[in-house]
Design an enzyme around this catalytic site. Structure first.
Site, mmCIF file in Angstrom:
data_model
loop_
_atom_site.group_PDB
_atom_site.id
_atom_site.type_symbol
_atom_site.label_atom_id
_atom_site.label_comp_id
_atom_site.label_asym_id
_atom_site.label_seq_id
_atom_site.Cartn_x
_atom_site.Cartn_y
_atom_site.Cartn_z
ATOM 1 N N LYS A 65 -9.029 -56.097 12.587
ATOM 2 C CA LYS A 65 -8.227 -56.380 11.394
ATOM 3 C C LYS A 65 -6.773 -56.541 11.786
ATOM 4 O O LYS A 65 -6.236 -55.733 12.549
ATOM 5 C CB LYS A 65 -8.346 -55.215 10.396
ATOM 6 N N LYS A 89 -3.066 -48.000 13.529
ATOM 7 C CA LYS A 89 -2.632 -47.967 12.123
ATOM 8 C C LYS A 89 -3.821 -47.762 11.170
ATOM 9 O O LYS A 89 -3.780 -46.914 10.284
ATOM 10 C CB LYS A 89 -1.954 -49.319 11.829
ATOM 11 N N LYS A 101 -4.967 -59.081 16.097
ATOM 12 C CA LYS A 101 -3.748 -59.791 15.683
ATOM 13 C C LYS A 101 -3.830 -61.212 16.199
ATOM 14 O O LYS A 101 -4.423 -61.465 17.251
ATOM 15 C CB LYS A 101 -2.516 -59.114 16.296
ATOM 16 N N THR A 188 2.980 -53.314 1.353
ATOM 17 C CA THR A 188 3.611 -52.778 2.564
ATOM 18 C C THR A 188 4.806 -51.918 2.174
ATOM 19 O O THR A 188 4.959 -50.776 2.627
ATOM 20 C CB THR A 188 4.046 -53.928 3.497
ATOM 21 N N ASN A 219 9.518 -60.405 2.514
ATOM 22 C CA ASN A 219 8.687 -59.713 1.516
ATOM 23 C C ASN A 219 8.872 -58.194 1.574
ATOM 24 O O ASN A 219 9.206 -57.556 0.573
ATOM 25 C CB ASN A 219 7.212 -60.108 1.710
ATOM 26 N N SER A 353 -5.230 -54.406 1.951
ATOM 27 C CA SER A 353 -6.137 -55.444 2.464
ATOM 28 C C SER A 353 -7.573 -54.928 2.449
ATOM 29 O O SER A 353 -8.518 -55.669 2.158
ATOM 30 C CB SER A 353 -5.770 -55.827 3.907
HETATM 31 N N1 GLU Z 1 0.267 -57.956 9.015
HETATM 32 C C1 GLU Z 1 0.174 -56.699 8.350
HETATM 33 C C2 GLU Z 1 0.345 -55.561 9.342
HETATM 34 O O1 GLU Z 1 0.936 -55.710 10.380
HETATM 35 C C3 GLU Z 1 -1.064 -56.570 7.509
HETATM 36 C C4 GLU Z 1 -2.348 -56.701 8.247
HETATM 37 C C5 GLU Z 1 -3.563 -56.777 7.342
HETATM 38 O O2 GLU Z 1 -3.455 -56.666 6.125
HETATM 39 O O3 GLU Z 1 -4.619 -56.963 7.920
HETATM 40 O O4 GLU Z 1 -0.032 -54.437 9.077
#
Ligand code: GLU
Length: 413
Positions: A65, A89, A101, A188, A219, A353
């Site tokens: 993810k 995370k 990623k 976030t 954002n 998410s």
């Molecule tokens: N890009 C965001 C992060 O770094 C969200 C990642 C997601 O929702 O999968 O946490």
């Protein structure tokens, strides 16, 4: 120090304190799979070949993810570090996902909206066979939006008709009209606010006494400024990638966000406002403030540049990924600055998410209030787990969060 080296330094540190074996450390340092592609795209400026990546780091706890970023600095080293941090995370906030990623090395500021859509379609085509609702679930990240997720789903659905309605569960962070979830847009920042509130409650701190500087006005930055303003904090500085606005008297972030949305720069938006000082973006990092919120890119708080030595804030809320370098960690700790680390503080995005993914997989729909209350539960629980570990082991919140994440990934007691 490159991004992945910094991650490795933190893992080495945690490995020592948890007494991990060499094999366990290797698991945490080795991505399962690194996928590199060249995307051929026709842009408004002509044909281009762009380097694109997906790093599937670890899926011990569930599907890979993490977001996809469009940025000139999104090289493999950075994407690998960010993927590894996603695994930590997701484990810290206790959601059943692993870490991944993606990135495209491109400068979005030089592109038209049609160019961005073209790149999003090319990415979805290029990686369609590598992702899936139970395999790897991408999302927005730096310079990728909810709309671009819709575009990716549209392209992906054409290639995977057999998935039916579940095709949309392959991407999160979509617009609500296209299977997204209410509250993902503010998640976030909101998650960071819940962590900050939990920290402040433990230390009996009052929002009305707190002056906040926000670095980054995308954002996450603009939303956190507005949420904190609503809660009585004084926003004394904001900065986007071009300039900073600072005010002893505090400023109203709603005014500047509205101006930016209408296409103005921060400097243009500042016209006619008295008592505003205009500076370079990095000036907000060291300005006089109680709380600093880095909400832009990585490595902005580093020793040597003077920022880690000079910043005046007593609390740092890391909404960006990797804003503090590993060498800066020790310095901030020695200065008794409380760092609410990225792998906890910005995990609200991926937490929501997860709710979106659940909704797409199982069909139930949550409203904004229900999403925010689930988010509050998730973030408050994660905060308590992290702060308890930090207290018991007398370590920083970052070390505690990494230790907790690592234990969950390796399934240690
Ligand atoms: N890009 C965001 C992060 O770094 C969200 C990642 C997601 O929702 O999968 O946490």
């Amino acid at each position: 120090m490159h991004a992945f080296e910094q991650y490795a330094a933190r893992i080495a540190h945690v490995g020592q304190s948890l007494g991990l074996s060499g094999d366990q450390i290797q698991t945490l340092l080795t991505p399962d799979r690194v996928i590199q592609k060249t995307l051929s795209v026709d842009l408004s400026t002509g044909h281009q070949e762009l380097s694109a990546y997906r790093v599937q780091f670890n899926n011990a706890r569930g599907p890979y993810k993490g977001g996809i970023r469009f940025h000139p600095a999104a090289d493999l080293d950075e994407v690998k570090a960010l993927a590894a941090m996603m695994a930590i995370k997701c484990a810290v906030v206790g959601i059943p996902f692993g870490g991944g990623k993606g990135g495209v090395m491109v400068d979005p500021k030089k592109l038209t909206p049609e160019d961005l859509e073209g790149i999003a379609r090319a990415w979805a085509r290029g990686f369609a066979d590598d992702i899936g609702p139970l395999v790897d679930v991408p999302a927005p990240d730096v310079y990728t939006t909810a709309h671009l997720m819709d575009v990716m789903v549209d392209e992906y659905t054409k290639l995977k008709p057999e998935l039916g309605a579940q095709a949309s569960a392959t991407f999160t962070g979509k617009t609500v009209a296209h299977g997204g979830i209410e509250g993902r847009d503010t998640a976030t920042a909101m998650g960071g606010v819940f962590v900050l509130e939990a920290y402040m409650a433990e230390h009996a701190l009052d929002p009305n006494d707190m002056r906040v500087a926000v670095h980054g006005f995308g954002n996450a930055g603009a939303t956190v400024a507005k949420l904190l303003y609503d809660r009585g904090f004084d926003i004394v500085g904001i900065a986007d990638s071009k300039s900073a606005l600072m005010s002893e008297e505090a400023l109203d972030p709603y005014v500047f966000d509205a101006a930016k949305q209408s296409g103005k720069t921060l400097i243009e938006a500042a016209q006619g406002h008295v008592g505003l000082e205009i500076g370079t973006p990095d000036e907000v990092l060291t300005m006089d403030a109680d709380i600093l919120v880095p909400a832009a890119l990585d490595n902005v708080i580093a020793p040597g540049k003077g920022v880690a030595e000079e910043l005046t804030a007593k609390i740092i809320l890391e909404l960006a990924n990797g804003p503090t370098t590993a060498p800066a960690d020790a310095l901030l700790e020695a200065r008794h600055i409380a760092v609410l680390p990225d792998v906890l503080a910005n995990a609200g995005g991926v937490a929501v998410s997860y709710l979106e993914w659940e909704q797409n997989m199982h069909g139930a729909t949550l409203g904004r209030e229900a999403v925010n209350s689930r988010l509050k539960e998730i973030m408050t629980q994660a905060w308590h787990d992290v702060s308890e570990h930090a207290r018991v082991h007398s370590v920083s919140f970052r070390s505690a969060a990494y230790a907790l994440g690592v234990k969950r990934i390796l399934n240690l007691r």
